[in-house]
Design a protein around this motif. Sequence first.
Motif, PDB file in Angstrom:
ATOM      1  N   THR A  79     -17.064  55.369  -6.352  1.00  0.00           N
ATOM      2  CA  THR A  79     -15.648  55.958  -6.979  1.00  0.00           C
ATOM      3  C   THR A  79     -14.472  56.468  -6.068  1.00  0.00           C
ATOM      4  O   THR A  79     -13.215  56.313  -6.062  1.00  0.00           O
ATOM      5  CB  THR A  79     -15.722  57.281  -8.052  1.00  0.00           C
ATOM      6  OG1 THR A  79     -17.115  56.543  -8.794  1.00  0.00           O
ATOM      7  CG2 THR A  79     -14.631  57.433  -8.829  1.00  0.00           C
ATOM      8  N   ALA A  80     -14.995  57.221  -5.051  1.00  0.00           N
ATOM      9  CA  ALA A  80     -14.039  57.644  -3.885  1.00  0.00           C
ATOM     10  C   ALA A  80     -13.228  56.671  -3.291  1.00  0.00           C
ATOM     11  O   ALA A  80     -12.104  56.517  -2.948  1.00  0.00           O
ATOM     12  CB  ALA A  80     -14.864  58.394  -2.926  1.00  0.00           C
ATOM     13  N   ILE A  81     -13.873  55.404  -2.892  1.00  0.00           N
ATOM     14  CA  ILE A  81     -13.321  54.130  -2.415  1.00  0.00           C
ATOM     15  C   ILE A  81     -12.122  53.658  -3.325  1.00  0.00           C
ATOM     16  O   ILE A  81     -11.001  53.432  -2.901  1.00  0.00           O
ATOM     17  CB  ILE A  81     -14.327  52.887  -2.220  1.00  0.00           C
ATOM     18  CG1 ILE A  81     -15.252  53.631  -1.030  1.00  0.00           C
ATOM     19  CG2 ILE A  81     -13.805  51.747  -1.641  1.00  0.00           C
ATOM     20  CD1 ILE A  81     -16.691  52.446  -0.754  1.00  0.00           C
ATOM     21  N   PHE A  82     -12.581  53.614  -4.394  1.00  0.00           N
ATOM     22  CA  PHE A  82     -11.456  53.246  -5.727  1.00  0.00           C
ATOM     23  C   PHE A  82     -10.212  53.891  -5.606  1.00  0.00           C
ATOM     24  O   PHE A  82      -9.126  53.377  -5.462  1.00  0.00           O
ATOM     25  CB  PHE A  82     -12.104  52.974  -6.914  1.00  0.00           C
ATOM     26  CG  PHE A  82     -12.766  51.896  -7.308  1.00  0.00           C
ATOM     27  CD1 PHE A  82     -12.633  50.708  -6.733  1.00  0.00           C
ATOM     28  CD2 PHE A  82     -14.171  51.855  -8.122  1.00  0.00           C
ATOM     29  CE1 PHE A  82     -13.466  49.345  -7.051  1.00  0.00           C
ATOM     30  CE2 PHE A  82     -14.920  50.952  -8.341  1.00  0.00           C
ATOM     31  CZ  PHE A  82     -14.699  49.662  -7.892  1.00  0.00           C
ATOM     32  N   PHE A  83     -10.312  55.318  -5.480  1.00  0.00           N
ATOM     33  CA  PHE A  83      -9.298  56.021  -5.606  1.00  0.00           C
ATOM     34  C   PHE A  83      -8.445  56.268  -4.184  1.00  0.00           C
ATOM     35  O   PHE A  83      -7.324  56.554  -4.009  1.00  0.00           O
ATOM     36  CB  PHE A  83      -9.779  57.697  -5.865  1.00  0.00           C
ATOM     37  CG  PHE A  83      -9.887  57.931  -7.312  1.00  0.00           C
ATOM     38  CD1 PHE A  83      -9.051  58.400  -8.119  1.00  0.00           C
ATOM     39  CD2 PHE A  83     -11.078  57.804  -7.961  1.00  0.00           C
ATOM     40  CE1 PHE A  83      -8.918  58.605  -9.414  1.00  0.00           C
ATOM     41  CE2 PHE A  83     -11.250  57.959  -9.373  1.00  0.00           C
ATOM     42  CZ  PHE A  83     -10.263  58.389 -10.187  1.00  0.00           C
ATOM     43  N   SER A  84      -9.458  56.012  -3.079  1.00  0.00           N
ATOM     44  CA  SER A  84      -8.404  56.019  -1.848  1.00  0.00           C
ATOM     45  C   SER A  84      -7.916  54.536  -1.402  1.00  0.00           C
ATOM     46  O   SER A  84      -7.004  54.733  -0.983  1.00  0.00           O
ATOM     47  CB  SER A  84      -9.664  56.221  -0.796  1.00  0.00           C
ATOM     48  OG  SER A  84     -10.640  55.193  -0.652  1.00  0.00           O
ATOM     49  N   THR A  85      -8.302  53.790  -2.283  1.00  0.00           N
ATOM     50  CA  THR A  85      -7.531  52.401  -2.089  1.00  0.00           C
ATOM     51  C   THR A  85      -6.729  52.296  -3.229  1.00  0.00           C
ATOM     52  O   THR A  85      -5.624  51.176  -3.015  1.00  0.00           O
ATOM     53  CB  THR A  85      -8.716  51.182  -1.963  1.00  0.00           C
ATOM     54  OG1 THR A  85      -9.386  51.071  -3.129  1.00  0.00           O
ATOM     55  CG2 THR A  85      -9.580  51.136  -0.853  1.00  0.00           C
ATOM     56  N   GLY A  86      -6.859  52.864  -4.353  1.00  0.00           N
ATOM     57  CA  GLY A  86      -5.771  52.437  -5.252  1.00  0.00           C
ATOM     58  C   GLY A  86      -4.339  52.830  -5.009  1.00  0.00           C
ATOM     59  O   GLY A  86      -3.638  52.340  -5.521  1.00  0.00           O
ATOM     60  N   ARG A  87      -4.112  53.526  -4.076  1.00  0.00           N
ATOM     61  CA  ARG A  87      -2.796  53.984  -3.751  1.00  0.00           C
ATOM     62  C   ARG A  87      -1.956  52.708  -3.095  1.00  0.00           C
ATOM     63  O   ARG A  87      -0.891  52.767  -3.127  1.00  0.00           O
ATOM     64  CB  ARG A  87      -2.573  55.058  -2.820  1.00  0.00           C
ATOM     65  CG  ARG A  87      -3.390  55.029  -1.516  1.00  0.00           C
ATOM     66  CD  ARG A  87      -3.455  56.244  -0.831  1.00  0.00           C
ATOM     67  NE  ARG A  87      -4.527  56.052   0.474  1.00  0.00           N
ATOM     68  CZ  ARG A  87      -3.804  55.837   1.683  1.00  0.00           C
ATOM     69  NH1 ARG A  87      -2.244  55.861   1.783  1.00  0.00           N
ATOM     70  NH2 ARG A  87      -4.486  55.885   2.619  1.00  0.00           N
ATOM     71  N   PHE A  88      -2.641  51.586  -2.676  1.00  0.00           N
ATOM     72  CA  PHE A  88      -2.023  50.601  -2.104  1.00  0.00           C
ATOM     73  C   PHE A  88      -1.734  49.526  -3.228  1.00  0.00           C
ATOM     74  O   PHE A  88      -0.935  48.661  -3.073  1.00  0.00           O
ATOM     75  CB  PHE A  88      -3.037  49.937  -1.143  1.00  0.00           C
ATOM     76  CG  PHE A  88      -3.246  50.835   0.221  1.00  0.00           C
ATOM     77  CD1 PHE A  88      -2.419  51.103   1.048  1.00  0.00           C
ATOM     78  CD2 PHE A  88      -4.441  51.154   0.244  1.00  0.00           C
ATOM     79  CE1 PHE A  88      -2.656  51.761   1.946  1.00  0.00           C
ATOM     80  CE2 PHE A  88      -5.080  52.064   1.112  1.00  0.00           C
ATOM     81  CZ  PHE A  88      -3.853  52.416   2.263  1.00  0.00           C
ATOM     82  N   TRP A  89      -2.160  49.614  -4.405  1.00  0.00           N
ATOM     83  CA  TRP A  89      -2.072  48.678  -5.606  1.00  0.00           C
ATOM     84  C   TRP A  89      -1.658  49.325  -6.851  1.00  0.00           C
ATOM     85  O   TRP A  89      -1.290  48.602  -7.776  1.00  0.00           O
ATOM     86  CB  TRP A  89      -3.127  47.644  -5.589  1.00  0.00           C
ATOM     87  CG  TRP A  89      -4.654  48.255  -6.025  1.00  0.00           C
ATOM     88  CD1 TRP A  89      -5.513  48.744  -5.179  1.00  0.00           C
ATOM     89  CD2 TRP A  89      -5.045  48.282  -7.236  1.00  0.00           C
ATOM     90  NE1 TRP A  89      -6.515  49.151  -5.676  1.00  0.00           N
ATOM     91  CE2 TRP A  89      -6.170  48.675  -7.091  1.00  0.00           C
ATOM     92  CE3 TRP A  89      -4.618  47.802  -8.416  1.00  0.00           C
ATOM     93  CZ2 TRP A  89      -7.059  49.016  -8.205  1.00  0.00           C
ATOM     94  CZ3 TRP A  89      -5.384  47.997  -9.619  1.00  0.00           C
ATOM     95  CH2 TRP A  89      -6.644  48.338  -9.272  1.00  0.00           C
TER      96      TRP A  89
END
Length: 327
Positions: free
Chosen positions: A308-318
């Motif tokens: 979940t943390a990976i999703f939130f950290s990479t979500g700002r790019f897309w």
Amino acid sequence: MALTTAPEPTRRGPGSARAHSDRRGPGRIRHSEGLAGYVFLSPWLIGLMGVTAIPMLLSLYLSFTNYDVLTPFSEVRWVGLANYERMFTADPSYWHAVRVTVTFALIAVPLKLAAALGVALLLNRAWRGVGLFRGLFYLPSLLGGSVALAIVWVNMFNRDGAFNSLLSLFGITGKPWVNDPDWALETLMVLAIWQFGAPMVIFLAGLKQVPTELYEAASVDGAGRFRQFRNVTLPMLSPVIFFNLVLETINGFQGFTAAFVLSNGTGGPVDSTLMYTLNLYITGFTELNMGYASAMAWVFLLAIAVITAIFFSTGRFWVHYSDGEDR
């Protein structure tokens, strides 16, 4: 002889009484309101402590012990990190369950979201009977992970099930899909994909929020339907896609009921449906090794938190929000 008049009694009207209560009462009023709030919250607080918080702390303690359910709690022996060491270095079934679960999530979740988005695009039109079709497509999600649905699904994909009967109409000889190690997990994936109603409804709500002016501007610029979908729909829908992706990924890793019913609680055939949660259940409630199962549960919790943390950290790019700010 001088006459003295008695002082007139002070008259306090409603306003002065209210001012007097305001000087003395706010603290007591706030205290009584806070007490009333805690009284109304007490059922939830009791449930939180008794059903969630205390059991979680107890399982954390048990993960460092050799607790086997049959041993009295007073005789539980502390083993430190032995359960975690065994999990990562000496338990091949654990890593097999991890591979099965990751495979299931990597295939079923994207296909489920793609199906939900595709049907949502088709149903995002004002044509006759669209409400009925929306309800029919959402209906499988109402059944959820029920045992009855899993039993029906197993019977459909048996050798004499409805799916093989359908294949026979085209001259195709079927197989016992749920008893074939090469296809048992795929039948569970099809069941998960079929229940795309919940993300479909969320996608529909997101599509309703996309301004029609954007499509009109794109059409004026000569963009076809595919370019409108790629340059307008997907960017505007990215917060909804992100929301569904996080929820469905977590649900995918937590799959249990269908795998349990299909394999009769064993993870078969040949451990092909041994999901992580099913392996945890077998360890804790069949083999009665609750200490080791608690360690597995905490590793699973941490893994879900990391994903979940990976999703939130990479979500700002897309992920793009309508206010123009990426979160």
